[in-house]
Write an enzyme that holds these catalytic residues in place. Structure first.
Site, mmCIF file in Angstrom:
data_model
loop_
_atom_site.group_PDB
_atom_site.id
_atom_site.type_symbol
_atom_site.label_atom_id
_atom_site.label_comp_id
_atom_site.label_asym_id
_atom_site.label_seq_id
_atom_site.Cartn_x
_atom_site.Cartn_y
_atom_site.Cartn_z
ATOM 1 N N CYS A 171 -3.504 1.295 6.714
ATOM 2 C CA CYS A 171 -3.799 0.546 7.940
ATOM 3 C C CYS A 171 -4.588 1.399 8.933
ATOM 4 O O CYS A 171 -5.337 0.876 9.742
ATOM 5 C CB CYS A 171 -2.520 0.005 8.559
ATOM 6 S SG CYS A 171 -1.253 1.249 8.758
ATOM 7 N N GLU A 216 7.101 1.206 15.922
ATOM 8 C CA GLU A 216 8.104 1.735 15.007
ATOM 9 C C GLU A 216 8.179 3.247 15.202
ATOM 10 O O GLU A 216 7.388 3.824 15.926
ATOM 11 C CB GLU A 216 7.711 1.419 13.559
ATOM 12 C CG GLU A 216 7.677 -0.077 13.253
ATOM 13 C CD GLU A 216 7.556 -0.366 11.765
ATOM 14 O OE1 GLU A 216 6.435 -0.318 11.253
ATOM 15 O OE2 GLU A 216 8.595 -0.634 11.126
ATOM 16 N N ASN A 257 0.806 -1.230 0.000
ATOM 17 C CA ASN A 257 0.000 0.000 0.000
ATOM 18 C C ASN A 257 0.836 1.276 0.000
ATOM 19 O O ASN A 257 0.485 2.232 -0.679
ATOM 20 C CB ASN A 257 -1.044 -0.006 1.117
ATOM 21 C CG ASN A 257 -0.441 -0.187 2.476
ATOM 22 O OD1 ASN A 257 0.566 -0.880 2.626
ATOM 23 N ND2 ASN A 257 -1.030 0.419 3.480
ATOM 24 N N GLY A 309 -1.069 -7.864 6.682
ATOM 25 C CA GLY A 309 -2.327 -8.331 7.241
ATOM 26 C C GLY A 309 -2.143 -9.105 8.549
ATOM 27 O O GLY A 309 -1.082 -9.688 8.791
ATOM 28 N N GLY A 345 -1.058 -5.430 16.256
ATOM 29 C CA GLY A 345 0.386 -5.572 16.187
ATOM 30 C C GLY A 345 1.114 -5.636 17.507
ATOM 31 O O GLY A 345 0.522 -5.602 18.586
ATOM 32 N N PRO A 363 10.068 -7.153 -0.428
ATOM 33 C CA PRO A 363 8.897 -6.318 -0.744
ATOM 34 C C PRO A 363 7.704 -7.171 -1.172
ATOM 35 O O PRO A 363 7.855 -8.357 -1.469
ATOM 36 C CB PRO A 363 9.378 -5.461 -1.923
ATOM 37 C CG PRO A 363 10.858 -5.696 -2.045
ATOM 38 C CD PRO A 363 11.120 -7.037 -1.442
ATOM 39 N N GLU A 394 3.380 -4.755 12.441
ATOM 40 C CA GLU A 394 2.465 -3.616 12.231
ATOM 41 C C GLU A 394 1.358 -4.171 11.338
ATOM 42 O O GLU A 394 1.577 -4.429 10.158
ATOM 43 C CB GLU A 394 3.229 -2.467 11.566
ATOM 44 C CG GLU A 394 2.599 -1.123 11.842
ATOM 45 C CD GLU A 394 1.581 -0.741 10.792
ATOM 46 O OE1 GLU A 394 0.407 -1.136 10.960
ATOM 47 O OE2 GLU A 394 1.951 -0.079 9.820
HETATM 48 P P1 NDP Z 1 0.014 -9.832 3.417
HETATM 49 O O1 NDP Z 1 0.018 -9.720 4.876
HETATM 50 O O2 NDP Z 1 -0.284 -11.153 2.817
HETATM 51 O O3 NDP Z 1 1.429 -9.385 2.801
HETATM 52 C C1 NDP Z 1 2.361 -8.508 3.392
HETATM 53 C C2 NDP Z 1 3.775 -8.998 3.068
HETATM 54 O O4 NDP Z 1 3.993 -10.280 3.662
HETATM 55 C C3 NDP Z 1 4.023 -9.201 1.569
HETATM 56 O O5 NDP Z 1 5.368 -8.901 1.273
HETATM 57 C C4 NDP Z 1 3.746 -10.688 1.417
HETATM 58 O O6 NDP Z 1 4.311 -11.256 0.263
HETATM 59 C C5 NDP Z 1 4.386 -11.229 2.661
HETATM 60 N N1 NDP Z 1 3.907 -12.549 3.060
HETATM 61 C C6 NDP Z 1 2.729 -13.140 2.746
HETATM 62 N N2 NDP Z 1 2.657 -14.364 3.319
HETATM 63 C C7 NDP Z 1 3.813 -14.552 4.010
HETATM 64 C C8 NDP Z 1 4.331 -15.604 4.818
HETATM 65 N N3 NDP Z 1 3.641 -16.711 5.042
HETATM 66 N N4 NDP Z 1 5.541 -15.450 5.373
HETATM 67 C C9 NDP Z 1 6.255 -14.322 5.179
HETATM 68 N N5 NDP Z 1 5.821 -13.296 4.410
HETATM 69 C C10 NDP Z 1 4.605 -13.391 3.841
HETATM 70 O O7 NDP Z 1 -0.913 -8.731 2.861
HETATM 71 P P2 NDP Z 1 -1.700 -8.750 1.487
HETATM 72 O O8 NDP Z 1 -0.910 -8.012 0.524
HETATM 73 O O9 NDP Z 1 -2.133 -10.100 1.049
HETATM 74 O O10 NDP Z 1 -2.988 -7.982 1.956
HETATM 75 C C11 NDP Z 1 -3.977 -8.673 2.695
HETATM 76 C C12 NDP Z 1 -4.639 -7.744 3.663
HETATM 77 O O11 NDP Z 1 -3.719 -7.359 4.669
HETATM 78 C C13 NDP Z 1 -5.086 -6.423 3.068
HETATM 79 O O12 NDP Z 1 -6.236 -6.498 2.343
HETATM 80 C C14 NDP Z 1 -5.188 -5.631 4.327
HETATM 81 O O13 NDP Z 1 -6.363 -5.959 4.997
HETATM 82 C C15 NDP Z 1 -4.002 -6.071 5.110
HETATM 83 N N6 NDP Z 1 -2.827 -5.202 4.903
HETATM 84 C C16 NDP Z 1 -2.455 -4.372 5.902
HETATM 85 C C17 NDP Z 1 -1.401 -3.511 5.717
HETATM 86 C C18 NDP Z 1 -0.959 -2.570 6.769
HETATM 87 O O14 NDP Z 1 -0.381 -1.548 6.455
HETATM 88 N N7 NDP Z 1 -1.150 -2.877 8.036
HETATM 89 C C19 NDP Z 1 -0.682 -3.433 4.460
HETATM 90 C C20 NDP Z 1 -1.118 -4.389 3.487
HETATM 91 C C21 NDP Z 1 -2.146 -5.233 3.720
HETATM 92 P P3 NDP Z 1 3.522 -11.263 -1.137
HETATM 93 O O15 NDP Z 1 2.443 -10.275 -1.091
HETATM 94 O O16 NDP Z 1 4.574 -10.907 -2.099
HETATM 95 O O17 NDP Z 1 3.024 -12.648 -1.350
#
Ligand code: NDP
Length: 488
Positions: free
Chosen positions: A287, A465, A155, A232, A461, A179, A253
């Site tokens: 978030c 940070e 995001n 997430g 979380g 990333p 976070e």
């Molecule tokens: P994720 O939590 O899946 O992804 C965040 C990061 O973690 C990405 O780099 C992702 O990789 C990585 N990741 C995913 N699975 C694993 C794992 N098992 N072990 C280690 N790293 C992992 O978020 P999403 O992008 O799927 O978004 C899902 C939801 O999360 C959103 O719709 C929102 O509700 C929330 N979200 C919250 C955020 C915040 O700022 N707090 C930011 C983004 C999302 P990759 O995506 O490359 O597979």
């Protein structure tokens, strides 16, 4: 706007561009649906190479053992170079997550400011001389942990990657950045810039790839001494389980479902601006989005009517166009997720007051656009009010009594942020202290400073940070007793 896809782009291992051996990852421009760049992803052999480079750089002490002012010099130079490259970085982020160019520019500048801030913190870091309770000197020093994995979402990658890289490096660690697969470009670009600012080889490595193929093996790797994750809650919880098994520190976070409260005595104009921006800036892909709006009943209709008017007037369009109020959502898959939640809300009896659909404008049909949506008539228990939608969806609920309001506002698994609007300062303070949230805004919203600690309570979380203590998140505390007995 759609330059020919760059292909393939390398990883960053041991200070050099490295050729990834995993599948090619297409970065899709969500404004057009076209491939904006193609990235090579890492395999397990690439992960091993990055971890080895990071581990060896840490063991050599080329960064860890530098004096804080020497590390600060490199971080200051990184800040200068990021500021110089801000325009390129902003366009890169815009082409991968569809945020408006205006917001991307702000985030690129923020990334530079974050490096400057942590350079200053690094230069002025101190240990503690604690009061002795015997014949000794007792000191507490803060040492780098080792190799730290930084896992970031899509995001606001520029802001979040800087927010993790700068303090982790200031503390003297070697790092591996992973990333999001949606936005593989900015981490790589930032990584290159920071390396060129004078980091010794191996101190900063960037691995692109999916969470399963790259994130998960990193989290499990025995040489990784700490994980800092933003994303997430479900992913954060899975990572925390592995960290618990390995007994390594983890900073998380995570998501939010932030209550935004307007009392009847609020300044209506300012509250409308704050509430509208709190959810629809960045199309709720934040978030801290204020996604549950509680309005005291006497003000309810007039405030909601003003919000509907603003939502209907919000101009969606290409993110580079200064006339566009907002661009598309970050990905087509994400738009489907948002649409699913709006359908759930409808099924639960929610009335759609604005939006609830893709825009009709044919010129936007190729992009992941979705109209700002306002829903009323849902109970706080409805899924659209409980789960993080992370999109432009505002659920509005009236309230009559402060006690009931606080109960409802806190009736959430999350506790990241909250906002409230009132002219009564005593009430503002009283309510702010009762809200279960890591950040509370009074008569403002989404105001964020790198100097102020940030993080969540409950399922939002672990750890904080930013701020001076942001460096301590990436440090190990060591206490040393030096006996003064039998002195020379
Ligand atoms: P994720 O939590 O899946 O992804 C965040 C990061 O973690 C990405 O780099 C992702 O990789 C990585 N990741 C995913 N699975 C694993 C794992 N098992 N072990 C280690 N790293 C992992 O978020 P999403 O992008 O799927 O978004 C899902 C939801 O999360 C959103 O719709 C929102 O509700 C929330 N979200 C919250 C955020 C915040 O700022 N707090 C930011 C983004 C999302 P990759 O995506 O490359 O597979």
């Amino acid at each position: 706007m759609s330059a020919a896809p760059e292909t393939p782009a390398p990883l960053l291992i041991n200070g050099e561009a490295a050729t990834g051996h995993g599948p090619i990852l297409d970065a899709i421009d969500p404004a057009t649906g076209r491939v904006s760049a193609r990235y090579q992803t890492a395999t397990s052999a690439d992960i091993e190479a990055a971890v080895k480079a990071a581990r060896e750089s840490f063991a050599r002490g080329t960064w860890r053992d530098k004096k804080p002012h020497e590390r600060a010099t490199v971080l200051f130079e990184a800040s200068r170079r990021i500021a110089e490259a801000a325009e390129v970085l902003a366009h890169l982020q815009m082409s991968q997550n569809g945020k408006t160019l205006k917001e991307c520019r702000t985030q690129a500048k923020a990334a530079a400011a974050t490096f400057r801030y942590f350079a200053s913190v690094c230069e002025t870091m101190e240990g503690d001389l604690t009061t002795p309770r015997g014949d000794y000197l007792s000191m507490t020093v803060y040492e780098p942990i080792g190799v730290v994995a930084l896992i970031t979402p899509w995001n606001s990658p520029l802001a979040m990657e800087a927010q993790k890289l700068a303090p982790a490096l200031a503390a003297g660690n070697s790092v591996i950045l992973k990333p999001s697969e949606i936005t593989p470009g900015t981490g790589l670009a930032l990584g290159r810039i920071v390396c060129e600012a004078g980091l010794p080889p191996g101190v900063l490595n960037v691995l692109n790839g999916t969470g399963l193929a790259v994130g998960d093996p990193l989290v499990r790797h025995k040489e990784i001494g700490m994980i800092s994750f933003t994303g997430g809650t479900a992913t954060g919880r899975a990572i925390a389980r592995i960290a618990a098994e390995r007994l390594i520190p983890v900073a998380l976070e995570l998501g939010g479902k932030s209550p935004h409260i307007v009392f009847a005595d609020a300044d209506l104009d300012r509250a409308v601006d704050g509430v509208f921006g709190g959810i629809f800036d960045a199309l709720g892909q934040s978030c801290v989005a204020g996604s549950r709006l509680f309005v005291e009943r006497p003000l309810y209709r007039s405030l909601v009517d003003r919000l509907i008017e603003r939502a209907n007037a919000l101009m969606l369009g290409p993110p580079a166009d200064p006339a566009s109020g907002q661009g598309p959502l970050a990905s087509f898959a994400h738009r489907e997720r948002v649409e699913h939640y709006v359908e759930l809300a409808r099924a639960d009896g929610g009335r759609i007051l604005a939006g609830g659909a893709r825009p009709e404008d044919a010129s936007l049909s190729q992009g992941a656009y979705y109209r700002p949506t306002i829903i009323e008539g849902l109970a706080n228990e409805a899924r659209a009010c409980r789960e993080e939608i992370f999109g432009p969806v505002l659920c509005v609920l009236p309230f009559d009594h402060e006690t009931d309001l606080i109960k409802q506002a806190n009736d959430s698994a999350y506790g990241l942020a909250a906002g409230l609007w009132t002219r009564d300062i005593s009430k503002a303070w009283r309510v702010a202290r009762q809200l279960e949230a890591g950040t509370v805004w009074i008569n403002t919203y989404r105001e964020l400073s790198i100097a102020t600690p940030f993080g969540g309570m409950k399922e939002s979380g672990l750890g904080r940070e930013k701020g001076r203590q942001g460096v301590r998140l990436y440090a190990s505390t060591k206490s040393i007793y030096l006996s003064l007995a039998g002195g020379a």
